[in-house]
Design a protein around this motif. Structure first.
Motif, PDB file in Angstrom:
ATOM      1  N   LEU A 129       4.563 -13.266  -0.527  1.00  0.00           N
ATOM      2  CA  LEU A 129       4.407 -12.398  -1.689  1.00  0.00           C
ATOM      3  C   LEU A 129       3.585 -11.199  -1.244  1.00  0.00           C
ATOM      4  O   LEU A 129       2.547 -11.359  -0.584  1.00  0.00           O
ATOM      5  CB  LEU A 129       3.686 -13.132  -2.824  1.00  0.00           C
ATOM      6  N   SER A 130       4.043 -10.014  -1.578  1.00  0.00           N
ATOM      7  CA  SER A 130       3.285  -8.818  -1.221  1.00  0.00           C
ATOM      8  C   SER A 130       2.833  -8.145  -2.503  1.00  0.00           C
ATOM      9  O   SER A 130       3.662  -7.770  -3.345  1.00  0.00           O
ATOM     10  CB  SER A 130       4.143  -7.881  -0.372  1.00  0.00           C
ATOM     11  N   VAL A 131       1.522  -8.007  -2.677  1.00  0.00           N
ATOM     12  CA  VAL A 131       0.980  -7.648  -3.988  1.00  0.00           C
ATOM     13  C   VAL A 131      -0.039  -6.509  -3.886  1.00  0.00           C
ATOM     14  O   VAL A 131      -0.470  -6.153  -2.787  1.00  0.00           O
ATOM     15  CB  VAL A 131       0.333  -8.891  -4.662  1.00  0.00           C
ATOM     16  N   ASN A 132      -0.425  -5.978  -5.034  1.00  0.00           N
ATOM     17  CA  ASN A 132      -1.441  -4.921  -5.048  1.00  0.00           C
ATOM     18  C   ASN A 132      -2.731  -5.489  -4.448  1.00  0.00           C
ATOM     19  O   ASN A 132      -3.111  -6.615  -4.789  1.00  0.00           O
ATOM     20  CB  ASN A 132      -1.740  -4.460  -6.477  1.00  0.00           C
ATOM     21  N   PRO A 133      -3.429  -4.723  -3.598  1.00  0.00           N
ATOM     22  CA  PRO A 133      -4.629  -5.260  -2.948  1.00  0.00           C
ATOM     23  C   PRO A 133      -5.607  -5.909  -3.922  1.00  0.00           C
ATOM     24  O   PRO A 133      -6.173  -6.962  -3.638  1.00  0.00           O
ATOM     25  CB  PRO A 133      -5.244  -4.035  -2.275  1.00  0.00           C
ATOM     26  N   SER A 134      -5.780  -5.316  -5.119  1.00  0.00           N
ATOM     27  CA  SER A 134      -6.767  -5.870  -6.044  1.00  0.00           C
ATOM     28  C   SER A 134      -6.293  -7.185  -6.671  1.00  0.00           C
ATOM     29  O   SER A 134      -7.068  -7.855  -7.363  1.00  0.00           O
ATOM     30  CB  SER A 134      -7.088  -4.855  -7.134  1.00  0.00           C
ATOM     31  N   LYS A 135      -5.029  -7.543  -6.484  1.00  0.00           N
ATOM     32  CA  LYS A 135      -4.487  -8.749  -7.126  1.00  0.00           C
ATOM     33  C   LYS A 135      -4.356  -9.923  -6.150  1.00  0.00           C
ATOM     34  O   LYS A 135      -3.944 -11.011  -6.534  1.00  0.00           O
ATOM     35  CB  LYS A 135      -3.109  -8.425  -7.734  1.00  0.00           C
ATOM     36  N   ILE A 136      -4.703  -9.700  -4.872  1.00  0.00           N
ATOM     37  CA  ILE A 136      -4.458 -10.732  -3.859  1.00  0.00           C
ATOM     38  C   ILE A 136      -5.122 -12.062  -4.230  1.00  0.00           C
ATOM     39  O   ILE A 136      -4.492 -13.124  -4.212  1.00  0.00           O
ATOM     40  CB  ILE A 136      -4.950 -10.258  -2.468  1.00  0.00           C
ATOM     41  N   LEU A 137      -6.400 -11.995  -4.612  1.00  0.00           N
ATOM     42  CA  LEU A 137      -7.111 -13.257  -4.855  1.00  0.00           C
ATOM     43  C   LEU A 137      -6.661 -13.929  -6.150  1.00  0.00           C
ATOM     44  O   LEU A 137      -6.618 -15.156  -6.233  1.00  0.00           O
ATOM     45  CB  LEU A 137      -8.618 -13.023  -4.823  1.00  0.00           C
ATOM     46  N   ILE A 142       0.847  -1.202   0.000  1.00  0.00           N
ATOM     47  CA  ILE A 142       0.000   0.000   0.000  1.00  0.00           C
ATOM     48  C   ILE A 142       0.886   1.257   0.000  1.00  0.00           C
ATOM     49  O   ILE A 142       2.057   1.198   0.386  1.00  0.00           O
ATOM     50  CB  ILE A 142      -0.967   0.060   1.223  1.00  0.00           C
ATOM     51  N   ALA A 143       0.273   2.355  -0.420  1.00  0.00           N
ATOM     52  CA  ALA A 143       0.987   3.623  -0.383  1.00  0.00           C
ATOM     53  C   ALA A 143       0.161   4.667   0.380  1.00  0.00           C
ATOM     54  O   ALA A 143       0.658   5.739   0.694  1.00  0.00           O
ATOM     55  CB  ALA A 143       1.252   4.109  -1.801  1.00  0.00           C
ATOM     56  N   GLY A 172       2.899  -6.007   3.355  1.00  0.00           N
ATOM     57  CA  GLY A 172       4.288  -6.382   3.077  1.00  0.00           C
ATOM     58  C   GLY A 172       5.136  -5.200   2.686  1.00  0.00           C
ATOM     59  O   GLY A 172       6.361  -5.267   2.675  1.00  0.00           O
ATOM     60  N   LEU A 173       4.477  -4.109   2.329  1.00  0.00           N
ATOM     61  CA  LEU A 173       5.215  -2.889   1.966  1.00  0.00           C
ATOM     62  C   LEU A 173       4.278  -1.696   2.080  1.00  0.00           C
ATOM     63  O   LEU A 173       3.295  -1.604   1.341  1.00  0.00           O
ATOM     64  CB  LEU A 173       5.735  -2.982   0.516  1.00  0.00           C
ATOM     65  N   PHE A 174       4.575  -0.820   3.035  1.00  0.00           N
ATOM     66  CA  PHE A 174       3.877   0.467   3.078  1.00  0.00           C
ATOM     67  C   PHE A 174       4.890   1.492   2.599  1.00  0.00           C
ATOM     68  O   PHE A 174       5.895   1.746   3.251  1.00  0.00           O
ATOM     69  CB  PHE A 174       3.395   0.754   4.510  1.00  0.00           C
ATOM     70  N   ARG A 175       4.620   2.051   1.402  1.00  0.00           N
ATOM     71  CA  ARG A 175       5.559   3.015   0.821  1.00  0.00           C
ATOM     72  C   ARG A 175       5.310   4.384   1.473  1.00  0.00           C
ATOM     73  O   ARG A 175       4.423   5.124   1.025  1.00  0.00           O
ATOM     74  CB  ARG A 175       5.330   3.131  -0.687  1.00  0.00           C
ATOM     75  N   THR A 176       6.091   4.729   2.487  1.00  0.00           N
ATOM     76  CA  THR A 176       5.782   5.941   3.254  1.00  0.00           C
ATOM     77  C   THR A 176       6.104   7.236   2.505  1.00  0.00           C
ATOM     78  O   THR A 176       5.691   8.308   2.944  1.00  0.00           O
ATOM     79  CB  THR A 176       6.531   5.960   4.599  1.00  0.00           C
ATOM     80  N   GLU A 177       6.847   7.133   1.392  1.00  0.00           N
ATOM     81  CA  GLU A 177       7.239   8.383   0.722  1.00  0.00           C
ATOM     82  C   GLU A 177       6.038   9.227   0.290  1.00  0.00           C
ATOM     83  O   GLU A 177       6.123  10.436   0.178  1.00  0.00           O
ATOM     84  CB  GLU A 177       8.164   8.127  -0.479  1.00  0.00           C
ATOM     85  N   PHE A 178       4.889   8.556   0.060  1.00  0.00           N
ATOM     86  CA  PHE A 178       3.723   9.311  -0.395  1.00  0.00           C
ATOM     87  C   PHE A 178       3.204  10.268   0.679  1.00  0.00           C
ATOM     88  O   PHE A 178       2.535  11.243   0.385  1.00  0.00           O
ATOM     89  CB  PHE A 178       2.627   8.370  -0.899  1.00  0.00           C
ATOM     90  N   LEU A 179       3.562   9.973   1.945  1.00  0.00           N
ATOM     91  CA  LEU A 179       3.195  10.902   3.029  1.00  0.00           C
ATOM     92  C   LEU A 179       3.971  12.212   2.925  1.00  0.00           C
ATOM     93  O   LEU A 179       3.576  13.228   3.465  1.00  0.00           O
ATOM     94  CB  LEU A 179       3.618  10.308   4.391  1.00  0.00           C
ATOM     95  N   PHE A 180       5.112  12.129   2.264  1.00  0.00           N
ATOM     96  CA  PHE A 180       6.011  13.285   2.192  1.00  0.00           C
ATOM     97  C   PHE A 180       5.782  14.108   0.929  1.00  0.00           C
ATOM     98  O   PHE A 180       6.374  15.167   0.771  1.00  0.00           O
ATOM     99  CB  PHE A 180       7.481  12.813   2.230  1.00  0.00           C
TER     100      PHE A 180
END
Ligand SMILES: C=C(OP(=O)(O)O)C(=O)O
Length: 549
Positions: free
Chosen positions: A520-528, A272-273, A290-298
């Protein structure tokens, strides 16, 4: 057929609702009773404040605090003495309120546009938004009502503002098409969060489409069809039917454990971002982040978020995930992600330059502020901290040392933090993969960032279309580095995830499983979709295939 940028997958069929902001020709008129005009102006301000507070509350509820913050900026403009006094002065000279507002707003817009700062220039939209609201209030005109959209609406707009998306009744919306925006624009994020097909970047669409036109929005390819032939409608209805069937079928995997046919467990996490994406992650059964991209907060601001502001965001993510693991990556900027207020010098090779962990170690206060916020939030869930773009052990020592300093500070201030925070690193440079048997002594987990690992291994700029044909995730050099990393980590007893885009792609899932990755850490819409592939894969078979690499 019109082509734009597809930003949210799916197919939508419906009737156009065109959001056309009224184009005012605001006339200057002479006012005799300036006191009465002043009262009209002040009343319109009060009404606007009330409207904005309501929208803010609705946004906070549906999209969280961060998205609602934009309305604080709108309220600040309405309270800004410079703006209010400029309008007041003009009214006192005998100018009508509408003209005085318009002229004052333009003055401040031009002032902001003359600044170097991109963030400040973008704030002109807030001034425009507020001025328009005031003028509509003066004219007694209703603000566009998006709460009561007809069924099967497709929204057409120049751009959808946060105040608009906050009001939309999602059940009735089948698609978004906007003139402005890109993959990370507000409209795109909201569309993906709500799983509404969307196409953006379609120039002139507002004037090309009329209310009630029948539209097909193809959020896979970026096509928008206007009043299409019956045959095409049938074709797309069939596609939509198939899509709905696929979605239904995928739902049946929601509560199935993610493991291969021969029983190898593969953890399935989400990337997620933005905090708004957590709902989609949970809805699709993510076992963790699996990955929170924190740069988007900045991004999109004039200064870094404060420790408290960051703390609130990290706390929200951890609370929403209710004890499931949450890997938060520390600030990863530089390269293609520029942030103007960090004053990063222009570089010949930004991807090889001052970025990610290098920039954080060089800006200790910025880095420590983020680490303090993370530590403070750690008591609200299962936090794991991850450092990006590591190339040598020294970077890991230094980063861990700064965490230690932040912990000492918090202890002195009697501020609680968890004692069990795992520390991990991204394996996204060939150097890190090659020395993974050294790095694994210092960390608790690895996450392979294949987007960068592929670019650095194959020497291809991931943003350069001309060399994109060389971007081959199955290149033996890439696979060998992944294999080496997994083998080293497993010898040490630590887990390895993959959070690059290839983990979201069903084509590459079997090979990653064969290479032995644990998560595996994937886009939320791709999990299933990915889970379905995992369930169809046999680990032993795939593992044999990569044995000789
Ligand atoms: C996940 C990764 O990081 P980024 O955010 O740079 O895509 C990666 O490089 O694979």
């Amino acid at each position: 057929m019109i082509k734009g940028i597809p930003v949210s997958e799916g197919i939508g069929l419906g009737r156009a609702v065109v959001i056309k902001e009224s184009e005012y020709t605001i006339k200057k008129t002479k006012i005799e009773d300036t006191d009465a005009e002043l009262r009209r102006f002040l009343d319109s301000i009060e009404k606007a404040k009330e409207q904005i507070r309501k929208i803010k509350a609705a946004t906070q509820e549906s999209l969280g605090k961060k998205n609602a913050m934009i309305f604080d900026a709108h309220l600040l403009i309405l309270d800004d003495p410079e703006f209010v006094n400029m309008v007041r002065g003009k009214i006192e000279e005998g100018i009508n309120a509408e003209f005085a507002i318009d002229e004052s707003a333009r003055f401040f817009e031009n002032m902001l546009l003359s600044l170097e700062d991109e963030y400040m220039r973008e704030r002109t939209n807030d001034i425009k938004d507020v001025a328009l609201r005031l003028i509509k209030n003066l004219n007694g005109e209703e603000q566009i009502d998006l709460k009561n959209l007809p069924e099967d609406s497709i929204l057409i707009a120049h751009d959808l503002t946060p105040s608009q998306t906050a009001q939309i009744n999602k059940q009735n919306v089948r698609g978004f098409v906007t003139e402005k925006g890109g993959k990370t624009s507000h409209t795109a994020i909201i569309a993906r969060t709500y799983e509404i097909p969307a196409v953006v970047g379609v120039e002139g669409i507002v004037n090309r489409i009329k209310d009630g036109d029948f539209l097909i929005v193809d959020g896979y390819e970026g096509f928008v069809y206007v009043n299409p032939e019956e045959d095409l409608i049938k074709e797309y209805e069939k596609k939509l039917d198939e899509e709905n069937k696929r979605k239904e079928e995928l739902k049946s995997f929601l509560y199935v454990e993610s493991k291969t046919q021969d029983g190898k467990r593969i953890k399935l996490f989400a990337n997620i971002a933005h905090i708004e994406e957590i709902d989609a992650a949970l809805k699709n059964g993510a076992e963790g982040i699996g990955l929170f991209r924190t740069e988007f907060l900045f991004m999109d601001r004039s200064q870094p978020p404060s420790e408290d502001e960051q703390f609130e965001v990290y706390k929200t993510v951890l609370e929403k995930m209710e004890g499931k693991p949450v890997i938060i990556r520390t600030l990863d900027v530089g390269g293609d992600k520029n942030i103007s207020y960090l004053n990063i010098d222009k570089e010949e090779n930004p991807f090889l330059g001052y970025r990610a962990i290098r920039l954080c170690l060089g800006n200790k206060e910025l880095f420590k502020t983020q680490l303090r916020a993370l530590l403070r939030a750690s008591i609200y869930g299962k936090l794991k901290i991850m450092f990006p773009m590591i190339t040598c052990i020294d970077e890991v020592y230094q980063a861990k040392w700064i965490i230690q300093e932040a912990k000492e500070e918090l202890k002195k201030e009697n501020i609680l933090f968890s004692q069990n925070i795992e520390i991990g690193i991204m394996i996204e440079t060939p150097a890190a993969a090659v020395i993974s048997d050294i790095l694994d002594k210092e960390v608790d987990f690895f996450s392979i960032g294949t987007n960068d690992l592929i670019q650095y291994t194959l020497a291809i700029d991931r943003t350069n279309d001309k060399v994109s044909y060389l971007y081959n995730p199955l290149h033996p050099a890439v696979l060998r580095l992944i294999k080496m990393t997994v083998e080293n980590a497993h010898k040490r007893g630590i887990e390895v995830g993959v959070c690059g885009e290839i983990a979201s792609n069903q084509e590459f899932v079997p090979v990653l499983i064969g290479l032995g990755v644990d998560e595996l850490s994937v886009n939320p819409s791709k999990i299933l979709n990915v889970k379905k592939k995992i369930l169809q894969t046999r680990f032993e078979e795939e593992n044999l295939r990569v044995k000789e690499l």
